[in-house]
Design a protein around this motif. Structure first.
Motif, PDB file in Angstrom:
ATOM      1  N   GLU A  69      28.208  35.222  34.902  1.00 38.03           N
ATOM      2  CA  GLU A  69      28.261  35.170  33.438  1.00 38.03           C
ATOM      3  C   GLU A  69      28.808  36.466  32.849  1.00 38.03           C
ATOM      4  O   GLU A  69      29.597  36.438  31.902  1.00 38.03           O
ATOM      5  N   ALA A  70      28.409  37.614  33.418  1.00 35.86           N
ATOM      6  CA  ALA A  70      28.895  38.904  32.920  1.00 35.86           C
ATOM      7  C   ALA A  70      30.391  39.046  33.169  1.00 35.86           C
ATOM      8  O   ALA A  70      31.138  39.515  32.295  1.00 35.86           O
ATOM      9  N   ALA A  71      30.859  38.646  34.339  1.00 34.91           N
ATOM     10  CA  ALA A  71      32.286  38.732  34.655  1.00 34.91           C
ATOM     11  C   ALA A  71      33.093  37.815  33.737  1.00 34.91           C
ATOM     12  O   ALA A  71      34.177  38.180  33.283  1.00 34.91           O
ATOM     13  N   ALA A  72      32.562  36.629  33.459  1.00 35.58           N
ATOM     14  CA  ALA A  72      33.254  35.696  32.576  1.00 35.58           C
ATOM     15  C   ALA A  72      33.383  36.284  31.168  1.00 35.58           C
ATOM     16  O   ALA A  72      34.446  36.186  30.542  1.00 35.58           O
ATOM     17  N   ARG A  73      32.318  36.897  30.682  1.00 35.49           N
ATOM     18  CA  ARG A  73      32.375  37.533  29.352  1.00 35.49           C
ATOM     19  C   ARG A  73      33.415  38.653  29.352  1.00 35.49           C
ATOM     20  O   ARG A  73      34.208  38.774  28.422  1.00 35.49           O
ATOM     21  N   LYS A  74      33.406  39.465  30.394  1.00 31.73           N
ATOM     22  CA  LYS A  74      34.334  40.595  30.489  1.00 31.73           C
ATOM     23  C   LYS A  74      35.787  40.122  30.487  1.00 31.73           C
ATOM     24  O   LYS A  74      36.639  40.731  29.857  1.00 31.73           O
ATOM     25  N   LEU A  75      36.040  39.019  31.185  1.00 30.62           N
ATOM     26  CA  LEU A  75      37.405  38.503  31.315  1.00 30.62           C
ATOM     27  C   LEU A  75      37.806  37.554  30.191  1.00 30.62           C
ATOM     28  O   LEU A  75      38.966  37.185  30.075  1.00 30.62           O
ATOM     29  N   GLY A  76      36.824  37.126  29.397  1.00 31.98           N
ATOM     30  CA  GLY A  76      37.105  36.162  28.344  1.00 31.98           C
ATOM     31  C   GLY A  76      37.345  34.758  28.883  1.00 31.98           C
ATOM     32  O   GLY A  76      38.079  33.978  28.289  1.00 31.98           O
ATOM     33  N   VAL A  77      36.729  34.462  30.022  1.00 34.61           N
ATOM     34  CA  VAL A  77      36.869  33.156  30.664  1.00 34.61           C
ATOM     35  C   VAL A  77      35.664  32.299  30.297  1.00 34.61           C
ATOM     36  O   VAL A  77      34.526  32.750  30.404  1.00 34.61           O
ATOM     37  N   GLU A  78      35.922  31.084  29.891  1.00 37.64           N
ATOM     38  CA  GLU A  78      34.843  30.166  29.539  1.00 37.64           C
ATOM     39  C   GLU A  78      34.318  29.513  30.820  1.00 37.64           C
ATOM     40  O   GLU A  78      35.090  28.975  31.612  1.00 37.64           O
ATOM     41  N   VAL A  79      33.011  29.611  31.038  1.00 41.45           N
ATOM     42  CA  VAL A  79      32.400  29.029  32.238  1.00 41.45           C
ATOM     43  C   VAL A  79      31.198  28.184  31.867  1.00 41.45           C
ATOM     44  O   VAL A  79      30.544  28.420  30.854  1.00 41.45           O
ATOM     45  N   GLN A  80      30.940  27.215  32.703  1.00 44.63           N
ATOM     46  CA  GLN A  80      29.710  26.435  32.623  1.00 44.63           C
ATOM     47  C   GLN A  80      29.006  26.673  33.951  1.00 44.63           C
ATOM     48  O   GLN A  80      29.505  26.272  35.004  1.00 44.63           O
ATOM     49  N   VAL A  81      27.870  27.355  33.908  1.00 41.25           N
ATOM     50  CA  VAL A  81      27.149  27.714  35.121  1.00 41.25           C
ATOM     51  C   VAL A  81      25.940  26.804  35.275  1.00 41.25           C
ATOM     52  O   VAL A  81      25.140  26.650  34.356  1.00 41.25           O
ATOM     53  N   SER A  82      25.838  26.206  36.459  1.00 44.69           N
ATOM     54  CA  SER A  82      24.655  25.408  36.764  1.00 44.69           C
ATOM     55  C   SER A  82      24.048  25.929  38.058  1.00 44.69           C
ATOM     56  O   SER A  82      24.708  26.622  38.837  1.00 44.69           O
ATOM     57  N   LYS A  83      22.779  25.611  38.265  1.00 47.16           N
ATOM     58  CA  LYS A  83      22.083  26.041  39.475  1.00 47.16           C
ATOM     59  C   LYS A  83      21.728  24.815  40.303  1.00 47.16           C
ATOM     60  O   LYS A  83      21.340  23.786  39.754  1.00 47.16           O
ATOM     61  N   GLU A  84      21.866  24.947  41.609  1.00 44.47           N
ATOM     62  CA  GLU A  84      21.466  23.884  42.531  1.00 44.47           C
ATOM     63  C   GLU A  84      20.393  24.444  43.439  1.00 44.47           C
ATOM     64  O   GLU A  84      20.626  25.394  44.180  1.00 44.47           O
ATOM     65  N   THR A  85      19.190  23.876  43.335  1.00 43.52           N
ATOM     66  CA  THR A  85      18.062  24.378  44.113  1.00 43.52           C
ATOM     67  C   THR A  85      17.596  23.413  45.201  1.00 43.52           C
ATOM     68  O   THR A  85      16.726  23.765  45.983  1.00 43.52           O
ATOM     69  N   ASP A  86      18.179  22.218  45.253  1.00 47.03           N
ATOM     70  CA  ASP A  86      17.795  21.224  46.253  1.00 47.03           C
ATOM     71  C   ASP A  86      18.372  21.629  47.610  1.00 47.03           C
ATOM     72  O   ASP A  86      19.585  21.749  47.762  1.00 47.03           O
ATOM     73  N   TYR A  87      17.486  21.818  48.591  1.00 47.88           N
ATOM     74  CA  TYR A  87      17.923  22.319  49.895  1.00 47.88           C
ATOM     75  C   TYR A  87      18.928  21.398  50.577  1.00 47.88           C
ATOM     76  O   TYR A  87      19.866  21.862  51.222  1.00 47.88           O
ATOM     77  N   ALA A  88      18.763  20.097  50.434  1.00 50.71           N
ATOM     78  CA  ALA A  88      19.695  19.150  51.054  1.00 50.71           C
ATOM     79  C   ALA A  88      21.085  19.291  50.432  1.00 50.71           C
ATOM     80  O   ALA A  88      22.098  19.301  51.143  1.00 50.71           O
ATOM     81  N   ARG A  89      21.141  19.430  49.117  1.00 50.27           N
ATOM     82  CA  ARG A  89      22.439  19.579  48.445  1.00 50.27           C
ATOM     83  C   ARG A  89      23.072  20.929  48.753  1.00 50.27           C
ATOM     84  O   ARG A  89      24.296  21.039  48.856  1.00 50.27           O
ATOM     85  N   ILE A  90      22.241  21.946  48.897  1.00 53.97           N
ATOM     86  CA  ILE A  90      22.756  23.269  49.269  1.00 53.97           C
ATOM     87  C   ILE A  90      23.417  23.179  50.646  1.00 53.97           C
ATOM     88  O   ILE A  90      24.533  23.653  50.846  1.00 53.97           O
ATOM     89  N   ALA A  91      22.743  22.532  51.579  1.00 51.14           N
ATOM     90  CA  ALA A  91      23.286  22.382  52.932  1.00 51.14           C
ATOM     91  C   ALA A  91      24.553  21.529  52.932  1.00 51.14           C
ATOM     92  O   ALA A  91      25.525  21.846  53.623  1.00 51.14           O
ATOM     93  N   MET A  92      24.559  20.453  52.150  1.00 54.48           N
ATOM     94  CA  MET A  92      25.738  19.583  52.091  1.00 54.48           C
ATOM     95  C   MET A  92      26.947  20.311  51.519  1.00 54.48           C
ATOM     96  O   MET A  92      28.088  19.970  51.826  1.00 54.48           O
ATOM     97  N   ALA A  93      26.707  21.318  50.696  1.00 54.93           N
ATOM     98  CA  ALA A  93      27.803  22.092  50.116  1.00 54.93           C
ATOM     99  C   ALA A  93      28.360  23.111  51.112  1.00 54.93           C
ATOM    100  O   ALA A  93      29.350  23.773  50.837  1.00 54.93           O
ATOM    101  N   GLY A  94      27.697  23.235  52.269  1.00 56.07           N
ATOM    102  CA  GLY A  94      28.166  24.171  53.286  1.00 56.07           C
ATOM    103  C   GLY A  94      27.591  25.563  53.160  1.00 56.07           C
ATOM    104  O   GLY A  94      28.087  26.496  53.785  1.00 56.07           O
TER     105      GLY A  94
END
Length: 78
Positions: free
Chosen positions: A22-47
């Motif tokens: 979020e800080a880097a996006a503000r610094k660069l003027g880049v619009e971001v949508q940040v979400s969090k993934e806490t499900d262990y199965a989905r974390i593993a599936m993402a590699g």
């Protein structure tokens, strides 16, 4: 707008990774949508073998430990 997913169980490092993005996006003027993934199965599936992990627009760019600020800025600039 860039879609960013921070993978992790919600630990301090995961929260710090989210704040870095979020800080880097503000610094660069880049619009971001940040979400969090806490499900262990989905974390593993993402590699993500070690958290925190960061994916930008569906591409895993980091896993394990906190990234360097310059790296985060480069990922968001691409």
């Amino acid at each position: 707008m860039k879609n960013v997913i921070v993978y992790g169980p919600g630990c301090k490092r995961c929260e710090a990774a989210r704040e870095m993005v979020e800080a880097a996006a503000r610094k660069l003027g880049v619009e971001v949508q940040v979400s969090k993934e806490t499900d262990y199965a989905r974390i593993a599936m993402a590699g993500v073998a070690s958290t925190p992990g960061i994916a930008i627009d569906g591409r895993l760019v980091h896993a394990g430990g906190l990234p360097k600020e310059a790296d985060v800025e480069a990922w968001l600039s691409a």
